[in-house]
Design a protein around this motif. Sequence first.
Motif, PDB file in Angstrom:
ATOM      1  N   LYS A   1      -5.547   5.739   4.673  1.00 23.32           N
ATOM      2  CA  LYS A   1      -6.165   6.369   3.509  1.00 23.32           C
ATOM      3  C   LYS A   1      -5.475   7.684   3.156  1.00 23.32           C
ATOM      4  O   LYS A   1      -5.365   8.042   1.978  1.00 23.32           O
ATOM      5  N   ALA A   2      -5.009   8.398   4.192  1.00 23.16           N
ATOM      6  CA  ALA A   2      -4.288   9.643   3.926  1.00 23.16           C
ATOM      7  C   ALA A   2      -2.898   9.360   3.353  1.00 23.16           C
ATOM      8  O   ALA A   2      -2.436  10.032   2.427  1.00 23.16           O
ATOM      9  N   HIS A   3      -2.230   8.332   3.894  1.00 25.54           N
ATOM     10  CA  HIS A   3      -0.857   8.031   3.471  1.00 25.54           C
ATOM     11  C   HIS A   3      -0.813   7.460   2.051  1.00 25.54           C
ATOM     12  O   HIS A   3       0.086   7.784   1.268  1.00 25.54           O
ATOM     13  N   PHE A   4      -1.788   6.582   1.707  1.00 27.02           N
ATOM     14  CA  PHE A   4      -1.792   5.924   0.393  1.00 27.02           C
ATOM     15  C   PHE A   4      -2.889   6.504  -0.509  1.00 27.02           C
ATOM     16  O   PHE A   4      -3.476   5.782  -1.324  1.00 27.02           O
ATOM     17  N   GLN A   5      -3.154   7.795  -0.356  1.00 30.40           N
ATOM     18  CA  GLN A   5      -4.272   8.409  -1.059  1.00 30.40           C
ATOM     19  C   GLN A   5      -4.148   8.270  -2.575  1.00 30.40           C
ATOM     20  O   GLN A   5      -5.103   7.887  -3.260  1.00 30.40           O
ATOM     21  N   GLY A   6      -2.960   8.566  -3.105  1.00 28.88           N
ATOM     22  CA  GLY A   6      -2.751   8.495  -4.547  1.00 28.88           C
ATOM     23  C   GLY A   6      -2.924   7.092  -5.102  1.00 28.88           C
ATOM     24  O   GLY A   6      -3.744   6.862  -6.008  1.00 28.88           O
ATOM     25  N   PRO A   7      -2.143   6.100  -4.627  1.00 27.67           N
ATOM     26  CA  PRO A   7      -2.299   4.723  -5.143  1.00 27.67           C
ATOM     27  C   PRO A   7      -3.709   4.175  -4.962  1.00 27.67           C
ATOM     28  O   PRO A   7      -4.200   3.442  -5.832  1.00 27.67           O
ATOM     29  N   LEU A   8      -4.373   4.519  -3.854  1.00 30.93           N
ATOM     30  CA  LEU A   8      -5.730   4.023  -3.632  1.00 30.93           C
ATOM     31  C   LEU A   8      -6.702   4.587  -4.658  1.00 30.93           C
ATOM     32  O   LEU A   8      -7.568   3.866  -5.178  1.00 30.93           O
ATOM     33  N   LEU A   9      -6.579   5.883  -4.955  1.00 31.55           N
ATOM     34  CA  LEU A   9      -7.483   6.494  -5.931  1.00 31.55           C
ATOM     35  C   LEU A   9      -7.256   5.905  -7.320  1.00 31.55           C
ATOM     36  O   LEU A   9      -8.211   5.615  -8.059  1.00 31.55           O
ATOM     37  N   GLN A  10      -5.984   5.700  -7.675  1.00 28.26           N
ATOM     38  CA  GLN A  10      -5.683   5.078  -8.969  1.00 28.26           C
ATOM     39  C   GLN A  10      -6.272   3.674  -9.052  1.00 28.26           C
ATOM     40  O   GLN A  10      -6.904   3.294 -10.043  1.00 28.26           O
TER      41      GLN A  10
END
Length: 741
Positions: A140-149
């Motif tokens: 979740k920390a590593h893919f924070q941006g794509p996950l939020l989008q």
Amino acid sequence: MNKQSGIHYLREHREAGSSNPVPAQVVRIRDTVVAGLGDLLQGAFDAVDDSLFELANNARSNNEQNRYFEAMREIRIKRKGVERHFQNAVAQLFANPPRSGSVAADESLASQTNSDSLSLVGDDDLEEQVALNAMITKSKAHFQGPLLQLQTRFSVVYPGASEDVPVNPMAPEHLCSAFVEAIQALEIQIRERLILLKQFDRYVVSNLGMLLDEANRILIQAGVIPNFRYHGKAGKQQGGSAPGTTSSEAPGEAAAAATEQQGHHEGAMFEQIRQMLAHQRANSGITPRASDPNVHVIGGAELASLLGSLPQQPPGEQVSGNLSAGEPVMVDLYQVVQQLLSRAGNTSEGKKPALNEMDEDLINLVSMLFEFILDDYNLSAPVQVLISRLQIPILKVVIKDKTFFSKASHPARRLLNSLARAGIGWSESDEKARDKLYEQIHAVVARILNEFDGDVTLFETLCDEFEQFLARENRKSSLVEQRTRESERGRIKSQKAQETVDELLQKKLARYKLQEPVRNILLNGWSRVMFLAYLRDDVEHRWPQTVRVVDDLIWCLHPHQDDEERDQWVRVVPGLLKSLRAGLEEVSYNSSKLDEMMSDLKHELTEAFRANALAEAMEDSPAPEPEDEDEPSHQTAIQRQQELEEAAIAEFVAQIDAIEIGNWVEFNLVNGASFRCKLSAIIEEADCFVFVNRMGLKVIEKSRTDLAHEMRRGRLTVLEQGALIDRALDAVVGTLRSKAG
């Protein structure tokens, strides 16, 4: 794509059983993600198979080996079923995506859920849950941006979803839960399950980025929030001027994400420890202090200011002039801080001062750290005494700079590791008063106690100075150790050469009754030639020739009545005499004695050729055959005993072979004394292990079998070489897990 991804199966069985049809925009994403995860999962299972095979190949017992092979068999048999179950579960996530409240509330709920689950499960389930939580948090920390989008776009696509009730079928926690559900069918133990989770993390979770980007791209093409931009953890979504811009396209954001990922990786264990400490508080019924109106929570700068007035050592532990005096003593840090709080008194509103949970966890961690240090057998006693004086300074450091446990490069942490690593070779018998290394460690501790005023840069300065000192000392000891190693190699090889020559000559001469002149020339002359040939055999390859000379000489002294053998005798003797003289001259044998010996040898050879009666005399002489007849039964008894010994120490021999050059060990003598030394060289041709002290000087040498026997008797202990704080944190995690169980 994976040909066995089962997409048609998913469509037929999952969509038919779902009351909620999958939105049209999501069907393409679902098929792509299910197939992509199937491919990644195959790589994970292949890696698990390789890992288990390697563990079985290196197993130290048959039981352990069978355990790994059984796990391999179980996973291979049920692998396809697990893959199909996982893909079905992922498809179901798209059909019925889990819904939640706000992101903050969702994170809080996940934390609370983890807390409750960890307090109710056993050791194995706890270990699996901790590994799973670490995997989810890292992704979740590593893919924070794509996950939020993706969450924002999915919340627009799915009916009934919104910013307040977001959905994301591709959230790491959902995918990990689907995998854990799928592997429930595998009847394997916790260690194999952790290997499976590790490879799932490595091959599947760590590669989610490409699937997340592809899902975002598909939704952007469908016109779902095409101008979404993400500005980091503290930022908010905004419309941008460039359509289709994603977080992966912003170099600054990517660098920030990479830094955040590295920090999270270093702090994963620290977060696990804090989580388990929180569970202990929850299980004890302790309510959060911030919610208590009668409590004034003290933490941060206020607590650091209170600790600043605290002496570096409690009054009862202060040792004037000699820090190394006495035994290491554990300070009750929690009690020390509580006394400080009680002296601070209640506030004007009558509120009682109390620590916040974060600082209390840090104090408990420092206490557990020093408990480990003072119980650590691998840490030498003199250094243990000195490090025990640093409990309060380290507490002050940790309260002021909370990255001590989560950051391996923290100056205070590096210094403690360096002190422990440098002192691992200390023995009780070492002369501390005249030793530069001990003086330097003593000086470092003294400076911390006298000069530390809350500025952590003092630790950085001392660490740099100490490591420079160690580098100089290591250069000196390395040179001495190299000379010692070369000297021992030469000595042991010479000893091996002499033993080989003596054994070979004794064996050959025992079979025949030879005259004294012949025995003299072989034992006192030719043995020197053989000795040098053995030492130089790797270059000159003359050792077989010197052995052949001995065989030819004995054959020529044996009576021969057959005409063909006598003709051969005539051909061999001249070359034999020439080789004998040349070899003895090469080793500078006394020239006058050489002529006399060669003359006697020629006489013996001539007599052996002429005297047929010699054959009868040798036939009547005591033959070696009766001894050979008795020897097999005698040898069999010895071999039987040897086999029993080898079986008893087989496990320990494997442990000896695992010792690497540079590892430290401790020998315990029969009289109760002990000493520490480092493995400097393994001389395979002589099966010899050479150990040196901190100065690089030889201490002891033993064979592999002797070392195994010493370990079996408990007289040899291999010291752990890892960083002190890392080993301490591992021990703390184990302690907390056992308490949770």
